[in-house]
Design an enzyme around this catalytic site. Structure first.
Site, PDB file in Angstrom:
ATOM      1  N   ASN A  10      39.847  31.235  36.191  1.00 45.81           N
ATOM      2  CA  ASN A  10      41.078  31.413  36.970  1.00 45.81           C
ATOM      3  C   ASN A  10      40.921  30.631  38.272  1.00 45.81           C
ATOM      4  O   ASN A  10      40.253  31.080  39.203  1.00 45.81           O
ATOM      5  CB  ASN A  10      41.290  32.909  37.246  1.00 45.81           C
ATOM      6  CG  ASN A  10      42.505  33.165  38.108  1.00 45.81           C
ATOM      7  OD1 ASN A  10      43.318  32.268  38.333  1.00 45.81           O
ATOM      8  ND2 ASN A  10      42.633  34.387  38.598  1.00 45.81           N
ATOM      9  N   LYS A  12      43.133  29.894  40.442  1.00 45.63           N
ATOM     10  CA  LYS A  12      44.016  30.381  41.511  1.00 45.63           C
ATOM     11  C   LYS A  12      44.714  29.206  42.211  1.00 45.63           C
ATOM     12  O   LYS A  12      45.008  28.197  41.562  1.00 45.63           O
ATOM     13  CB  LYS A  12      43.229  31.253  42.495  1.00 45.63           C
ATOM     14  CG  LYS A  12      42.441  32.350  41.770  1.00 45.63           C
ATOM     15  CD  LYS A  12      41.837  33.372  42.675  1.00 45.63           C
ATOM     16  CE  LYS A  12      41.058  34.392  41.833  1.00 45.63           C
ATOM     17  NZ  LYS A  12      40.540  35.478  42.602  1.00 45.63           N
ATOM     18  N   HIS A 101      47.744  40.117  37.776  1.00 42.77           N
ATOM     19  CA  HIS A 101      46.512  39.932  38.547  1.00 42.77           C
ATOM     20  C   HIS A 101      46.626  40.710  39.859  1.00 42.77           C
ATOM     21  O   HIS A 101      47.712  40.817  40.440  1.00 42.77           O
ATOM     22  CB  HIS A 101      46.289  38.440  38.827  1.00 42.77           C
ATOM     23  CG  HIS A 101      44.945  38.178  39.425  1.00 42.77           C
ATOM     24  ND1 HIS A 101      44.706  38.334  40.766  1.00 42.77           N
ATOM     25  CD2 HIS A 101      43.766  37.814  38.858  1.00 42.77           C
ATOM     26  CE1 HIS A 101      43.425  38.065  41.004  1.00 42.77           C
ATOM     27  NE2 HIS A 101      42.834  37.744  39.867  1.00 42.77           N
ATOM     28  N   GLU A 103      45.980  39.969  42.802  1.00 43.56           N
ATOM     29  CA  GLU A 103      46.596  39.221  43.916  1.00 43.56           C
ATOM     30  C   GLU A 103      48.115  39.210  43.797  1.00 43.56           C
ATOM     31  O   GLU A 103      48.832  39.201  44.798  1.00 43.56           O
ATOM     32  CB  GLU A 103      46.005  37.794  43.974  1.00 43.56           C
ATOM     33  CG  GLU A 103      44.576  37.831  44.524  1.00 43.56           C
ATOM     34  CD  GLU A 103      43.629  36.805  43.935  1.00 43.56           C
ATOM     35  OE1 GLU A 103      44.090  35.802  43.374  1.00 43.56           O
ATOM     36  OE2 GLU A 103      42.403  37.026  44.037  1.00 43.56           O
ATOM     37  N   GLU A 176      39.701  44.415  36.194  1.00 39.47           N
ATOM     38  CA  GLU A 176      39.263  43.760  37.426  1.00 39.47           C
ATOM     39  C   GLU A 176      39.402  44.728  38.595  1.00 39.47           C
ATOM     40  O   GLU A 176      40.492  44.853  39.170  1.00 39.47           O
ATOM     41  CB  GLU A 176      40.114  42.516  37.701  1.00 39.47           C
ATOM     42  CG  GLU A 176      39.960  41.421  36.674  1.00 39.47           C
ATOM     43  CD  GLU A 176      40.292  40.061  37.278  1.00 39.47           C
ATOM     44  OE1 GLU A 176      39.424  39.189  37.271  1.00 39.47           O
ATOM     45  OE2 GLU A 176      41.405  39.887  37.784  1.00 39.47           O
ATOM     46  N   GLY A 182      36.292  38.513  44.372  1.00 39.01           N
ATOM     47  CA  GLY A 182      35.965  37.628  45.492  1.00 39.01           C
ATOM     48  C   GLY A 182      35.041  38.246  46.525  1.00 39.01           C
ATOM     49  O   GLY A 182      34.840  37.682  47.598  1.00 39.01           O
ATOM     50  N   SER A 221      33.751  38.980  40.731  1.00 39.00           N
ATOM     51  CA  SER A 221      32.440  38.477  41.147  1.00 39.00           C
ATOM     52  C   SER A 221      31.487  38.221  39.979  1.00 39.00           C
ATOM     53  O   SER A 221      30.286  38.514  40.065  1.00 39.00           O
ATOM     54  CB  SER A 221      31.815  39.423  42.179  1.00 39.00           C
ATOM     55  OG  SER A 221      32.615  39.419  43.352  1.00 39.00           O
TER      56      SER A 221
END
Ligand code: PGA
Length: 258
Positions: A10, A12, A101, A103, A176, A182, A221
């Site tokens: 991904n 992003k 996702h 985000e 996730e 991250g 991660s």
């Protein structure tokens, strides 16, 4: 036969033509050289889909390396400035979509209902649909993980239960944890085991998936060091990789970790 794992990159909102060209060329070359047999999925920023599609086609790598989009519009077509519909994406032979996702949920405030509309659009267009679920740190600390995930999954399929194919291969759930994305701190194998087992049970109930055909992948991660133990965990069928997928060596090491 060892079942193939799904290794998804991904990217992003990162990269440009130069960097992504280098990454894609490198992945194609290494995949052939190392005879990687796990399924690789690239999720580039949408403006780069076409040239990456052409590269995959030209190198005949499209059997192992698939292409997907990071996000789709919840609507079919019309006055939705800035949105990209699933039909537009169809022109680039994307086989996968990523929906929900964290985000998208947290920065762009997409709720479970919007995500259900996206799942519907994606499944209707016969895409393999990766639905991301996961709890925030606050929810984790309050031991609400399963409750949150149950609600996310239940609502995600509320408009599209009848679109799950009989072989169930069009559904992938990505666990996730928001706090692991991250942060450099992946979930423990114990937590991954518990949550993936829970998702397996829920998906069996929702989709009658006795043969465990629905893939459940982990993200947050993931790096070359932790991939092997994550992929060896029961009910983990792949990984969704963010940061480490922007580094060719790290991503190839992840692809070869099992
Ligand atoms: P990360 O991102 O690997 O950088 O934690 C994962 C993701 O957001 O899918």
């Amino acid at each position: 036969m060892k079942s193939k794992k799904l290794i998804a990159a991904n990217w992003k909102q990162n990269g440009n033509y130069k960097l992504l060209s280098k990454l894609v060329d490198g992945i194609i070359k290494k995949q052939k050289l190392l005879k990687i047999s796990n399924d690789i999925l690239l999720l580039p920023p949408s403006p780069y889909l076409e040239f990456i599609y052409e590269k995959l086609k030209k190198s005949k790598s499209n059997k192992i390396i698939s292409l997907g989009v990071q996000n789709i519009s919840p609507y079919e077509e019309g006055a939705y400035t800035g949105e990209i519909s699933i039909n537009m994406i169809n022109d680039f032979k994307c086989t996968y979509t990523l929906v929900g996702h964290s985000e998208r949920r947290h920065i762009f405030k997409e709720d479970n209902q919007i995500i259900a509309m996206k799942v519907y659009q994606s499944l209707k267009a016969r895409k393999k649909t990766i639905i991301c679920v996961g709890e925030t740190l606050k929810e984790y600390n309050k031991k609400l993980t399963k409750q949150v995930i149950q609600q996310q999954i239940k609502t995600a399929f509320s408009k599209s239960l009848n679109l799950i194919t009989p072989n169930k291969k069009n559904i992938i759930i990505a666990y996730e944890p928001v706090w692991a994305i991250g942060s450099g701190k992946s979930a423990s194998i114990n937590d991954i085991t518990n949550v993936h087992d829970f998702i397996r049970t829920k998906m069996n109930k929702i989709a009658n998936d006795k043969s465990k055909s629905i893939k459940i992948i982990y993200g947050g991660s993931v790096n070359p060091k932790n991939t092997n133990s994550i992929l060896k965990t029961p009910n983990v069928d792949g990984v969704l990789v963010g940061g480490a997928s922007l580094n060719l060596k790290k991503f190839i090491d992840i692809c070869c970790a099992i």
